[in-house]
Write an enzyme that holds these catalytic residues in place. Structure first.
Site, PDB file in Angstrom:
ATOM      1  N   CYS A  92       0.844  -1.195   0.000  1.00 41.39           N
ATOM      2  CA  CYS A  92       0.000   0.000   0.000  1.00 41.39           C
ATOM      3  C   CYS A  92       0.880   1.247   0.000  1.00 41.39           C
ATOM      4  CB  CYS A  92      -0.903  -0.013   1.222  1.00 41.39           C
ATOM      5  SG  CYS A  92      -1.827   1.518   1.473  1.00 41.39           S
ATOM      6  N   GLU A  93       0.604   2.147  -0.924  1.00 42.83           N
ATOM      7  CA  GLU A  93       1.442   3.338  -1.037  1.00 42.83           C
ATOM      8  C   GLU A  93       1.206   4.348   0.081  1.00 42.83           C
ATOM      9  OE1 GLU A  93      -0.933   6.240  -4.113  1.00 42.83           O
ATOM     10  OE2 GLU A  93       0.246   4.628  -4.979  1.00 42.83           O
ATOM     11  N   HIS A  94       0.163   4.177   0.873  1.00 47.71           N
ATOM     12  CA  HIS A  94      -0.105   5.125   1.953  1.00 47.71           C
ATOM     13  C   HIS A  94       0.713   4.850   3.209  1.00 47.71           C
ATOM     14  CE1 HIS A  94      -4.306   6.112   0.104  1.00 47.71           C
ATOM     15  NE2 HIS A  94      -3.308   6.696  -0.533  1.00 47.71           N
ATOM     16  N   HIS A  95       0.907   3.558   3.543  1.00 47.65           N
ATOM     17  CA  HIS A  95       1.640   3.211   4.765  1.00 47.65           C
ATOM     18  C   HIS A  95       2.819   2.272   4.515  1.00 47.65           C
ATOM     19  CE1 HIS A  95      -2.414   4.359   6.259  1.00 47.65           C
ATOM     20  NE2 HIS A  95      -1.714   4.945   7.192  1.00 47.65           N
ATOM     21  N   GLN A 133      -5.290  -0.759  -4.175  1.00 51.76           N
ATOM     22  CA  GLN A 133      -6.076  -1.859  -4.725  1.00 51.76           C
ATOM     23  C   GLN A 133      -6.966  -1.381  -5.867  1.00 51.76           C
ATOM     24  OE1 GLN A 133      -7.978  -4.425  -1.848  1.00 51.76           O
ATOM     25  NE2 GLN A 133      -9.547  -5.065  -3.282  1.00 51.76           N
ATOM     26  N   HIS A 161      -5.590  -6.117   4.053  1.00 52.84           N
ATOM     27  CA  HIS A 161      -4.643  -5.006   4.087  1.00 52.84           C
ATOM     28  C   HIS A 161      -3.970  -4.897   5.452  1.00 52.84           C
ATOM     29  CE1 HIS A 161      -5.691  -2.816   0.274  1.00 52.84           C
ATOM     30  NE2 HIS A 161      -6.637  -3.747   0.330  1.00 52.84           N
ATOM     31  N   CYS A 163      -2.448  -2.352   6.677  1.00 53.52           N
ATOM     32  CA  CYS A 163      -2.724  -1.078   7.347  1.00 53.52           C
ATOM     33  C   CYS A 163      -4.045  -1.139   8.099  1.00 53.52           C
ATOM     34  CB  CYS A 163      -2.705   0.078   6.353  1.00 53.52           C
ATOM     35  SG  CYS A 163      -3.790  -0.122   4.942  1.00 53.52           S
TER      36      CYS A 163
END
Length: 198
Positions: A92-95, A133, A161, A163
């Protein structure tokens, strides 16, 4: 520093030494002793892992499909082709935490088909980068449409996920489901196929 010329379908040059140094700096920044025995090779391990996980950066996922197989006028490919339960793992590119699950790809052929293993290879190629995703499903759809020019494509992804599990422990077993489509598919055939294999 390892460098390589960049082409339209080649990953950008990577700098392993810089990645190793960045991991060391992160560990140091959060208060760890990077010289302690248990962490001495951790920066190298983490850097190598991320270089593998992100090996799709800069590459066009559609190239994983290779050359499409052209059908003759007398060949009938059927109304729907599906490859289901394709396992994948991405980050995941956020976390920068992993998410993983399965992908189902359905398409209604026109005059071209792809090798079934090529569809699985496309999923893997699109997964190997910092990703969302929702975007992953659309990238797979776009690649199928661009290479095969089918009547339509549908991609269903179900994934857990890291996260979500970390930030909301009560939802640790939750799974996210996304569907991306393009073109026209024959009735509800792909939905019936997806339901039957679930």
């Amino acid at each position: 520093m390892t460098t390589a010329p960049r082409t339209a379908d080649a990953a950008p040059a990577v700098d392993r030494e810089r990645a190793v140094a960045a991991v060391r700096e992160l560990l140091s920044a959060v208060g760890e002793d990077v010289e302690r025995l248990g962490l001495m090779r951790t920066p190298e391990r983490v850097a190598d892992l991320y270089l593998e996980l992100f090996s799709g950066i800069g590459r066009d996922p559609a190239s994983a499909l290779g050359a499409p197989v052209a059908l003759t006028e007398n060949e009938q490919p059927g109304e729907l082709v599906g490859v289901t339960g394709i396992p994948f793992r991405s980050v995941c590119e956020h976390h920068l935490l992993p998410f993983e699950g399965t992908v189902d790809v359905f398409y209604a052929p026109s005059r071209h088909i792809a090798g079934l293993s090529r569809v699985a290879r496309l999923v893997d190629a699109a997964s190997r980068r910092p990703q969302l995703q929702e975007r992953l499903g659309q990238q797979i759809v776009d690649a199928m449409m661009a290479v095969l020019s089918p009547h339509g494509v549908a991609v269903r992804i179900e994934a857990a996920h890291g996260c979500v599990a970390h930030l909301e422990p009560a939802a640790a077993s939750a799974r996210a489901v996304t569907v991306a489509t393009a073109g026209t598919l024959p009735g509800d055939l792909w939905r019936l196929a997806a339901t039957a294999q679930a």
